[in-house]
Design an enzyme around this catalytic site. Structure first.
Site, PDB file in Angstrom:
ATOM      1  N   CYS A 183       0.844  -1.199   0.000  1.00 43.11           N
ATOM      2  CA  CYS A 183       0.000   0.000   0.000  1.00 43.11           C
ATOM      3  C   CYS A 183       0.881   1.252   0.000  1.00 43.11           C
ATOM      4  O   CYS A 183       1.487   1.565  -1.016  1.00 43.11           O
ATOM      5  CB  CYS A 183      -0.995  -0.043   1.160  1.00 43.11           C
ATOM      6  SG  CYS A 183      -2.371   1.116   0.923  1.00 43.11           S
ATOM      7  N   HIS A 237      -3.505  -5.111   0.746  1.00 44.75           N
ATOM      8  CA  HIS A 237      -2.969  -5.489   2.055  1.00 44.75           C
ATOM      9  C   HIS A 237      -2.922  -7.010   2.219  1.00 44.75           C
ATOM     10  O   HIS A 237      -3.829  -7.610   2.806  1.00 44.75           O
ATOM     11  CB  HIS A 237      -3.819  -4.860   3.169  1.00 44.75           C
ATOM     12  CG  HIS A 237      -3.576  -3.401   3.335  1.00 44.75           C
ATOM     13  ND1 HIS A 237      -2.638  -2.892   4.213  1.00 44.75           N
ATOM     14  CD2 HIS A 237      -4.129  -2.330   2.708  1.00 44.75           C
ATOM     15  CE1 HIS A 237      -2.625  -1.575   4.131  1.00 44.75           C
ATOM     16  NE2 HIS A 237      -3.527  -1.201   3.218  1.00 44.75           N
ATOM     17  N   GLU A 278      -1.310  -8.683   4.233  1.00 42.77           N
ATOM     18  CA  GLU A 278      -1.291  -9.066   5.659  1.00 42.77           C
ATOM     19  C   GLU A 278      -2.684  -9.221   6.242  1.00 42.77           C
ATOM     20  O   GLU A 278      -2.843  -9.714   7.367  1.00 42.77           O
ATOM     21  CB  GLU A 278      -0.479  -8.040   6.466  1.00 42.77           C
ATOM     22  CG  GLU A 278      -1.214  -6.792   6.893  1.00 42.77           C
ATOM     23  CD  GLU A 278      -1.426  -5.758   5.793  1.00 42.77           C
ATOM     24  OE1 GLU A 278      -2.022  -4.698   6.079  1.00 42.77           O
ATOM     25  OE2 GLU A 278      -0.970  -6.003   4.644  1.00 42.77           O
TER      26      GLU A 278
END
Length: 235
Positions: A114, A209, A211
C-alpha cells in the site's frame, strides 16, 4: 536452520493507548509479522532511524517489507498538496525512502505494501495521484475488489488468476518510477502492483494489504529470494 530475517517498517504514532499507558509508539499491525512467519520467515521491526544508517540496518536483514500507512508527502515527488492528502509523516518518509534506496543499491529483496508501494514508486522518481474514489467504502474497514495480473510479470507468475484482495487506499501510482513496470490493475484501471522486471532482483509493490489475507504466495516468494541472497535455505 535459521529462517530468513525480514525487516518490517513501522507506523509512528504520537498517542497510543495500551493498558494504563498513553505514549508515543512505533508499531505495526500483527498481520505483517504473522504473514512473514506463515510464509517461512522471521520478522523484525525497523522503527525510524537516521536516514544515513539505512544501509547499516539493511546489512542485518535478508529482506525488506515497507508497510502501509499514511500518505507520502507530495514534496517528495514535486507536487502541490491536495487538500485531501493526509498530514505529513516526515520522519517516516525520510526513513523509508532511505531504506528503499539502500535496498535497491544492495539488491535486498523489497516488498512494498500500500503506502510502501507508493513510496517505492516515489523513491524511483515516480508520482502519485493524490485522491481517487472507490477504493475505501467505510473508514476503518477493509474493502475487497478484484485485481488482474499483467501477463509476463513476476506477480503474474506468482498469482496468475484474477484475485479478490483486501484494499484500503485513496491514492495511487500516477507516473511510474525509473525502471518499474505495472504488474496488476484493478478493474477501473488503477495500478495495483508494480515491479522491477529484472529477474535477478526481487522488487515488488502491491497496492492492497496481503497481511489481511490468507494468501502467502507473494510473501513466500520474497522470503525465497531473501533466502537465496543470504544462502539460507527455506524450511
Amino acid at each position: 536452520m535459521p529462517r530468513p530475517l525480514i525487516g518490517i517498517t513501522t507506523y509512528v504514532e504520537e498517542s497510543t493507548r495500551y493498558g494504563v499507558w498513553d505514549l508515543p509508539t512505533s508499531l505495526v499491525p500483527t498481520g505483517y509479522h504473522q504473514l512473514v512467519q506463515a510464509a517461512g520467515g522471521a520478522a523484525v521491526l525497523l522503527p525510524p532511524d537516521e536516514p544515513g544508517s539505512a544501509a547499516e540496518v539493511l546489512s542485518r536483514v535478508d529482506g525488506l517489507v515497507v508497510a502501509g500507512g499514511p500518505d507520502v508527502d507530495p514534496v517528495h515527488y514535486g507536487a502541490a498538496r491536495d487538500p485531501r492528502t493526509g498530514a505529513p509523516a516526515t520522519v517516516r518518509d525520510r526513513w523509508e525512502l532511505a531504506l528503499i534506496n539502500a535496498a535497491l543499491e544492495a539488491d535486498v529483496p523489497v516488498l512494498g505494501i500500500c503506502r510502501g508501494m507508493q513510496a517505492l514508486n516515489v523513491a524511483l522518481g515516480g508520482t502519485l495521484v493524490q485522491h481517487i474514489d472507490g477504493h475505501v467504502d467505510t473508514p476503518g474497514v477493509m474493502s475487497r475488489h478484484p485485481v488482474r495480473p499483467v501477463p509476463g510479470t513476476r506477480y503474474a507468475d506468482l498469482v496468475p488468476e484474477e484475485a479478490q484482495v483486501p484494499t484500503y487506499h485513496h491514492q495511487a501510482v500516477e507516473r511510474l518510477g525509473r525502471g518499474l513496470v505495472v504488474s496488476a490493475h484493478a478493474l477501473d484501471g488503477t495500478v495495483e502492483a508494480i515491479e522491477l522486471p529484472d529477474p535477478a532482483r526481487w522488487v515488488l509493490g502491491v497496492q492492497w494489504h496481503p497481511e489481511r489475507d490468507e494468501d502467502t504466495r507473494v510473501m513466500a516468494s520474497l522470503i525465497e529470494a531473501a533466502a537465496v541472497r543470504s544462502a539460507v535455505p527455506v524450511a
